[in-house]
Motif scaffolding. Sequence first.
Motif, short mmCIF file in Angstrom:
data_model
loop_
_atom_site.label_atom_id
_atom_site.label_comp_id
_atom_site.label_asym_id
_atom_site.label_seq_id
_atom_site.Cartn_x
_atom_site.Cartn_y
_atom_site.Cartn_z
N LEU A 60 -18.56 75.99 97.71
CA LEU A 60 -17.53 76.88 98.26
C LEU A 60 -17.70 78.35 97.86
CD1 LEU A 60 -14.43 74.57 97.70
CD2 LEU A 60 -15.72 74.92 99.80
N THR A 61 -18.41 78.61 96.75
CA THR A 61 -18.61 80.02 96.34
C THR A 61 -20.09 80.37 96.23
OG1 THR A 61 -18.67 79.61 93.93
CG2 THR A 61 -16.50 79.81 94.96
N ASP A 62 -20.95 79.36 96.35
CA ASP A 62 -22.40 79.56 96.22
C ASP A 62 -22.79 80.05 94.84
OD1 ASP A 62 -24.88 79.16 97.46
OD2 ASP A 62 -25.12 81.31 97.80
N GLN A 63 -21.95 79.77 93.85
CA GLN A 63 -22.24 80.14 92.46
C GLN A 63 -21.86 79.00 91.53
OE1 GLN A 63 -21.34 84.46 91.24
NE2 GLN A 63 -19.83 84.08 92.81
N ASP B 41 -9.34 89.68 90.58
CA ASP B 41 -9.48 88.71 89.48
C ASP B 41 -10.70 87.83 89.69
OD1 ASP B 41 -7.34 89.63 88.09
OD2 ASP B 41 -5.96 88.03 88.68
N LEU B 42 -10.91 87.40 90.94
CA LEU B 42 -12.05 86.54 91.23
C LEU B 42 -13.35 87.29 90.96
CD1 LEU B 42 -12.80 83.71 92.35
CD2 LEU B 42 -13.00 84.78 94.60
N LYS B 43 -13.39 88.56 91.35
CA LYS B 43 -14.60 89.37 91.12
C LYS B 43 -14.84 89.57 89.63
CE LYS B 43 -13.91 92.07 95.36
NZ LYS B 43 -13.55 93.42 95.87
N ALA B 44 -13.74 89.73 88.87
CA ALA B 44 -13.86 90.07 87.45
C ALA B 44 -14.15 88.86 86.57
CB ALA B 44 -12.58 90.76 86.97
N PHE B 45 -13.56 87.71 86.90
CA PHE B 45 -13.59 86.58 85.96
C PHE B 45 -14.34 85.35 86.44
CE2 PHE B 45 -9.52 88.84 85.03
CZ PHE B 45 -9.90 89.37 83.81
N TYR B 46 -14.88 85.40 87.65
CA TYR B 46 -15.65 84.25 88.14
C TYR B 46 -17.04 84.70 88.49
CZ TYR B 46 -17.06 80.10 90.72
OH TYR B 46 -17.73 78.96 91.13
N PRO B 47 -18.09 83.99 88.10
CA PRO B 47 -18.05 82.75 87.32
C PRO B 47 -17.78 83.00 85.84
CG PRO B 47 -20.32 83.37 87.75
CD PRO B 47 -19.46 84.36 88.50
N THR B 48 -17.36 81.93 85.16
CA THR B 48 -17.15 82.01 83.72
C THR B 48 -18.47 81.69 83.01
OG1 THR B 48 -16.45 79.69 83.63
CG2 THR B 48 -14.73 81.32 83.96
N SER B 49 -18.42 81.50 81.68
CA SER B 49 -19.68 81.27 80.95
C SER B 49 -19.78 79.86 80.38
CB SER B 49 -19.83 82.29 79.83
OG SER B 49 -18.71 82.25 78.97
N LEU B 50 -18.74 79.40 79.67
CA LEU B 50 -18.82 78.14 78.93
C LEU B 50 -17.64 77.23 79.28
CD1 LEU B 50 -19.90 76.37 76.48
CD2 LEU B 50 -18.31 77.67 75.07
N LEU B 51 -17.94 75.97 79.50
CA LEU B 51 -16.90 74.95 79.64
C LEU B 51 -17.00 74.00 78.45
CD1 LEU B 51 -14.71 73.40 81.35
CD2 LEU B 51 -16.60 71.95 82.10
N GLU B 52 -15.89 73.79 77.76
CA GLU B 52 -15.84 72.85 76.63
C GLU B 52 -14.89 71.73 77.02
OE1 GLU B 52 -14.57 70.89 73.01
OE2 GLU B 52 -13.29 71.93 74.43
N THR B 53 -15.40 70.48 76.99
CA THR B 53 -14.55 69.35 77.39
C THR B 53 -15.11 68.07 76.79
OG1 THR B 53 -13.52 68.26 79.30
CG2 THR B 53 -15.82 68.90 79.54
N GLY B 54 -14.47 66.96 77.10
CA GLY B 54 -14.89 65.67 76.55
C GLY B 54 -15.99 65.04 77.38
N LEU B 55 -16.88 64.31 76.73
CA LEU B 55 -18.01 63.71 77.44
C LEU B 55 -17.58 62.60 78.39
CD1 LEU B 55 -18.66 60.79 75.87
CD2 LEU B 55 -19.51 62.34 74.14
N PHE C 270 -12.13 78.61 90.29
CA PHE C 270 -12.01 79.77 91.18
C PHE C 270 -10.65 79.85 91.87
CE2 PHE C 270 -14.74 76.43 92.87
CZ PHE C 270 -14.08 76.02 94.01
N SER C 271 -9.97 78.71 92.06
CA SER C 271 -8.67 78.76 92.76
C SER C 271 -7.62 79.51 91.96
CB SER C 271 -8.19 77.33 93.07
OG SER C 271 -7.95 76.61 91.88
#
Length: 670
Positions: A233-236, A202-216, A191-192
């Motif tokens: 901090l955002t309650d979402q 931008d925060l209204k349009a793009f947060y929250p996102t949908s998928l996070l892809e990362t290493g386990l 969100f920052s």
Amino acid sequence: LEFITVLTPDGAINDKGSQFAGMMRYDARMAVEEALKEKDLYIGKQPNKMRLGLCSRSGDVLEPMITPQWYVKCDGMAKRSTDAVRNGELTIRPKEQEKTWFQWLDNIRDWCVSRQLWWGHQIPAWFATKKGETGVTKNDMDYNDRWVVARDEKEATEKALKLLGCSEDELVLERDADVLDTWFSSGLFPFSVFGWPDNTEDLKAFYPTSLLETGLDILFFWVARMVMMGLELTDQLPFHTVYLHAMVRDKEGRKMSKSLGNVIDPLEVIHGCSLESLLKKLDGGNLPPKEVAKAKKDQSKDFPDGIPECGSDALRFGLLAYTVQGRDINLDIKRVVGYRQFCNKLWNATRFALQFVTDFQPTPTLLDDLMASGKMSIRDKFMISRLMVGVESVNECFGSYKFGDAQNSSYSLWINDLCDVYLELVKPVMYDTSDENKDKRWAAQATLWVSLEAGLRLLHPMMPYVTEELWQRLPGRGSLGPDETVSIMLASYPECNPAYKSNEIEESMEYTMKVVKACRSLRSSYNIANKVLTKFFVKIEGPGIEAVGNQLDDIKTLGKAESVMINANETEIPKSVGIVVVDDQTTVLMDLAGFVDFDAEIKKLEKSLKQTVPAMTSLEKKMSAPGYDTNVKEDLKASNIEKLSGLKKKIADIEEAIKNFKNLAELEKK
């Protein structure tokens, strides 16, 4: 016991050090030794092995030192994060990683977020004192109430003045030099970057996102922190799905490490790299000479000829194939090279197929037109059915994040169905340009064009470069109506039409392919050259009779047959035949008359037998020698057992073949 710190930040003894206060640490140690001697308390000294922490940059000895740190209370945030997974708001894939999530967050502790580094977000905390005030230090926790936290120095000044009740001229503010833990700063990332804490567009349009892809490996360090801070901090939730990819290791399962010399740079796989270049890069690094020598030895062993050029498509496709392994990818470059060969196969097969559709004009509704035309043969319907099955499978796998299965399904469609079967089956149809064959040829061209075009779109996310290049070369580009895209990247992804799948057609082709495989097996067994056509006789019962009867031409094409007779009279079948029993209802026979020199084949086999028997005898003698069971390593024993089993099977196969050839030779003489 109370923690007592006797060192100052610059390594001197502080006021708790009695007569040694003010001395630097090494000087103080010698002074303590002298003081013990003066008091007649010194017994002696001797070497003591210990683990000594050293600074990797300066080489200085690191001294443990207790100092106040900033902490974040996490239990409330952690509970919200675990609840989100338990109630299904947040999905973690693969699901077995939920156990790790709960293990960390259900047992959460306060989080130390201050770091003594030169880089990072400086902690927004200021220590307030008055001018001339003595004995009030920021490292003394009795004065924790002197800390003020603010967004900037102006706000900190206002809070400090109110706290101390003094004038601004009397106030002394010192900002904490510590920076925030990297994972704290990273946890704010979702969100920052959109301007938080301001409620930006931008925060209204793009947060929250949908998928996070990362290493386990950073499920707790980063993912959990993002979720905790997003909720707090955002309650979402910052995203609703977490996909954890496997870790790439070397082919032996070791973690990639510079000191092991097993680090594989993706660019070296894409562009290729000589062994000389690999070793030269080690010389230019910062490893100690001993580790450089070890790394060179390992790299010379793993890549004696360097790393061959594979291209980014082959690397991406290979890594996807590895994701079926689970937690780790044991990367073997040879397997990536194998997928480079698949790229070549894809290129060559498509370029070869294009020659058959140069005079073909596709339409925007070609697939529907083809299926409604009434001109399709069984092979055409089979290919479209297999295409629909492949498309359905890949879409399901992508939807459930089974990328390895998606890769395997697309690979199987291209190799097993399109290249190995359909392309071979349509060659005679394509080469026949007579008017009588016009409808069959059009149906084959349409089926081939649809399969190539959809197959390339299906592969595109996994192999973007080669598929774009080949897709652009398909005939009809620029003439397929207003919905046609200029790039495969913009084209819609293939979707399955269930009405175009046919279990009946696929079962029919399965019967046909069983017979074809038997024909090929017989030709291979008797070393029949590809250009030589042979006669086959098929004995078959049950539902397979109709299927094989309807596809005799296809069997002749794939089986390299001069003729194929179904359930012929025994008087029509020669005595010298090769036989393969497919199942309890199907047997395939091949006429051997004039194709095999039985005496020559027997001599070849007898020569091979003479070479194989001594090897088996020697190995048996070695394995029965005294001390073998006690002195030989277990892995070598297992290898010898496997080798002996292989030699025995080879001998049995050779003896059976000699016996068979002798029988056939006798029959031919009669």
